[in-house]
Design a protein around this motif. Structure first.
Motif, mmCIF file in Angstrom:
data_model
loop_
_atom_site.group_PDB
_atom_site.id
_atom_site.type_symbol
_atom_site.label_atom_id
_atom_site.label_comp_id
_atom_site.label_asym_id
_atom_site.label_seq_id
_atom_site.Cartn_x
_atom_site.Cartn_y
_atom_site.Cartn_z
ATOM 1 N N GLU A 62 -5.709 -6.302 3.086
ATOM 2 C CA GLU A 62 -5.038 -5.554 4.146
ATOM 3 C C GLU A 62 -4.194 -4.438 3.537
ATOM 4 O OE1 GLU A 62 -1.907 -6.408 7.833
ATOM 5 O OE2 GLU A 62 -2.824 -8.055 6.717
ATOM 6 N N LEU A 63 -4.186 -3.283 4.198
ATOM 7 C CA LEU A 63 -3.346 -2.174 3.755
ATOM 8 C C LEU A 63 -1.888 -2.569 3.940
ATOM 9 C CD1 LEU A 63 -3.121 0.759 2.741
ATOM 10 C CD2 LEU A 63 -3.237 1.506 5.130
ATOM 11 N N THR A 64 -1.192 -2.747 2.831
ATOM 12 C CA THR A 64 0.183 -3.226 2.877
ATOM 13 C C THR A 64 1.137 -2.105 3.290
ATOM 14 O OG1 THR A 64 0.299 -2.796 0.500
ATOM 15 C CG2 THR A 64 -0.166 -5.055 1.192
ATOM 16 N N ASN A 65 2.344 -2.484 3.639
ATOM 17 C CA ASN A 65 3.355 -1.539 4.099
ATOM 18 C C ASN A 65 4.565 -1.597 3.169
ATOM 19 O OD1 ASN A 65 4.820 0.272 5.715
ATOM 20 N ND2 ASN A 65 5.700 -1.398 6.914
ATOM 21 N N VAL A 91 -14.510 -1.052 6.153
ATOM 22 C CA VAL A 91 -13.116 -0.826 6.512
ATOM 23 C C VAL A 91 -12.969 -1.099 8.002
ATOM 24 C CG1 VAL A 91 -11.194 0.797 6.572
ATOM 25 C CG2 VAL A 91 -12.862 0.929 4.706
ATOM 26 N N LEU A 92 -12.046 -1.963 8.351
ATOM 27 C CA LEU A 92 -11.722 -2.232 9.748
ATOM 28 C C LEU A 92 -10.428 -1.516 10.077
ATOM 29 C CD1 LEU A 92 -12.484 -6.070 9.973
ATOM 30 C CD2 LEU A 92 -13.859 -4.212 10.930
ATOM 31 N N ALA A 93 -10.472 -0.613 11.059
ATOM 32 C CA ALA A 93 -9.298 0.148 11.474
ATOM 33 C C ALA A 93 -8.985 -0.211 12.922
ATOM 34 C CB ALA A 93 -9.561 1.646 11.329
ATOM 35 N N ASP A 94 -7.974 -1.038 13.110
ATOM 36 C CA ASP A 94 -7.652 -1.583 14.432
ATOM 37 C C ASP A 94 -8.890 -2.183 15.094
ATOM 38 O OD1 ASP A 94 -4.957 -1.160 14.295
ATOM 39 O OD2 ASP A 94 -4.940 0.642 15.537
ATOM 40 N N GLY A 95 -9.657 -2.914 14.295
ATOM 41 C CA GLY A 95 -10.831 -3.617 14.798
ATOM 42 C C GLY A 95 -12.104 -2.816 14.824
ATOM 43 N N GLY A 111 -0.976 6.179 13.402
ATOM 44 C CA GLY A 111 -0.840 5.223 14.488
ATOM 45 C C GLY A 111 -1.767 4.029 14.402
ATOM 46 N N THR A 112 -2.676 4.029 13.428
ATOM 47 C CA THR A 112 -3.560 2.880 13.229
ATOM 48 C C THR A 112 -2.753 1.769 12.561
ATOM 49 O OG1 THR A 112 -5.443 4.383 12.957
ATOM 50 C CG2 THR A 112 -5.728 2.097 12.223
ATOM 51 N N LYS A 113 -2.639 0.624 13.229
ATOM 52 C CA LYS A 113 -1.739 -0.424 12.747
ATOM 53 C C LYS A 113 -2.356 -1.331 11.690
ATOM 54 C CE LYS A 113 1.220 -0.666 16.834
ATOM 55 N NZ LYS A 113 1.784 -1.535 17.898
ATOM 56 N N ASP A 114 -3.607 -1.713 11.886
ATOM 57 C CA ASP A 114 -4.223 -2.689 10.990
ATOM 58 C C ASP A 114 -5.431 -2.078 10.292
ATOM 59 O OD1 ASP A 114 -2.490 -4.890 11.709
ATOM 60 O OD2 ASP A 114 -3.536 -4.933 13.633
ATOM 61 N N VAL A 115 -5.372 -2.015 8.968
ATOM 62 C CA VAL A 115 -6.482 -1.506 8.155
ATOM 63 C C VAL A 115 -6.833 -2.577 7.134
ATOM 64 C CG1 VAL A 115 -7.292 0.315 6.618
ATOM 65 C CG2 VAL A 115 -5.683 0.869 8.463
ATOM 66 N N VAL A 116 -8.096 -2.997 7.137
ATOM 67 C CA VAL A 116 -8.546 -4.077 6.260
ATOM 68 C C VAL A 116 -9.775 -3.617 5.489
ATOM 69 C CG1 VAL A 116 -9.355 -6.458 6.130
ATOM 70 C CG2 VAL A 116 -7.656 -5.811 7.857
#
Length: 280
Positions: A62-65, A91-95, A111-116
């Motif tokens: 996961e892209l850490t913060n 790459v999953l970007a907000d699903g 604004g993309t919250k979840d990047v995996v």
């Protein structure tokens, strides 16, 4: 998963003139971009540009913060460009799922919250090279293949700089706030990149060298045109280039490099050229 984050302060031309070899390397060279099942990030205070790499092998990453960003999530006020230099990855970007193959790119907007990140084959893991910059508005995420890139061929074998420039994340291909990225591939027998050299006072840049054959190296040139310095670089290393510095290199073999930029404008041709015979 292991996460590594480092911040680098900006350096003035006067300071750089006084640096020895190790000091230049400490301030501008990023020696390790990829680690197995790691995300590694370096924040440069030149335009708050982030250079990094993600290499998922046995697990999703996961892209850490980093706390240094003072944000609720990494892309709250940022955008990111990604180019894969390894095996096929996802790459999953907000699903939303993006399959990114070798030398393909992905832009993800603010604004993309979840990047995996994940690899399709752990025996041939993806290597996602990333650049990120602050963003003032949101643009749609978009995958860019080499077929969709804006391609320019420059140089010649006679001057040892015959190369193909693949403009992947530029405003003629995809809408961005600041980030621009592309990939320059040198032809067999050519070793010089970005020659004649240039600076661009309105943008900083970073170079990531890869595809360097075993036991070969690239010598990267930096500094003001009248006060140049050099840094020897190995395969899969990156270097920060301030807006006051040239960014050029010569290898002991041909190679490929990714360039990434951020700054005041998106004008690719906004350069201050330096004649080869004027460099010192």
């Amino acid at each position: 998963m292991k996460s590594n984050f480092e911040a680098r302060f900006a350096v003035s031309p006067r300071e750089a003139q006084q640096m020895n070899t190790q000091e230049l390397r400490d301030n501008f060279l990023i020696e390790t971009i990829f680690g197995s099942d790691e995300i590694r990030l370096t924040l440069s205070h030149y335009d708050r540009f982030i250079i990094g790499g993600v290499m998922p092998v046995t697990k999703k990453i996961e892209l850490t913060n980093p706390s240094d960003l003072k944000a609720q999530y990494f892309l709250e006020r940022r955008e990111i460009g990604i180019i894969n230099i390894g095996g096929k990855g996802i790459v999953l970007a907000d699903g939303v799922r993006f399959e990114i193959d070798f030398k393909e790119a992905l832009y993800i907007g603010r604004g993309t919250k979840d990047v995996v990140f994940e690899s399709v084959d752990s025996n041939n893991p993806a290597k996602f090279y990333i650049n990120s910059a602050p963003a003032h508005q949101t643009y749609p995420s978009k995958k860019i293949t080499k077929a969709e890139a804006e391609i320019v061929e420059l140089g010649s074998l006679e001057t040892a700089n015959h190369r193909t420039i693949n403009k992947l994340i530029v405003n003629s291909v995809v809408s961005t706030c600041q980030v621009q990225m592309g990939m320059t591939e040198l032809k067999t027998g050519s070793v010089w990149n970005t020659m004649p050299a240039h600076t661009h006072d309105r943008r900083m840049e970073a170079y990531f060298y890869f595809g360097i054959p075993e036991n070969q190296s690239v010598c990267h040139f930096m500094g003001q045109p009248q006060e140049t310095r050099h840094i020897w670089m190995q395969n899969e290393q990156a270097v920060i280039s301030p807006n006051w510095s040239i960014h050029s290199g010569s290898g002991t073999s041909n190679y490929t490099f990714i360039w990434g930029m951020a700054g005041e404008n998106l004008d690719y041709g906004d350069m201050d050229h330096c004649a080869i015979t004027d460099l010192k």
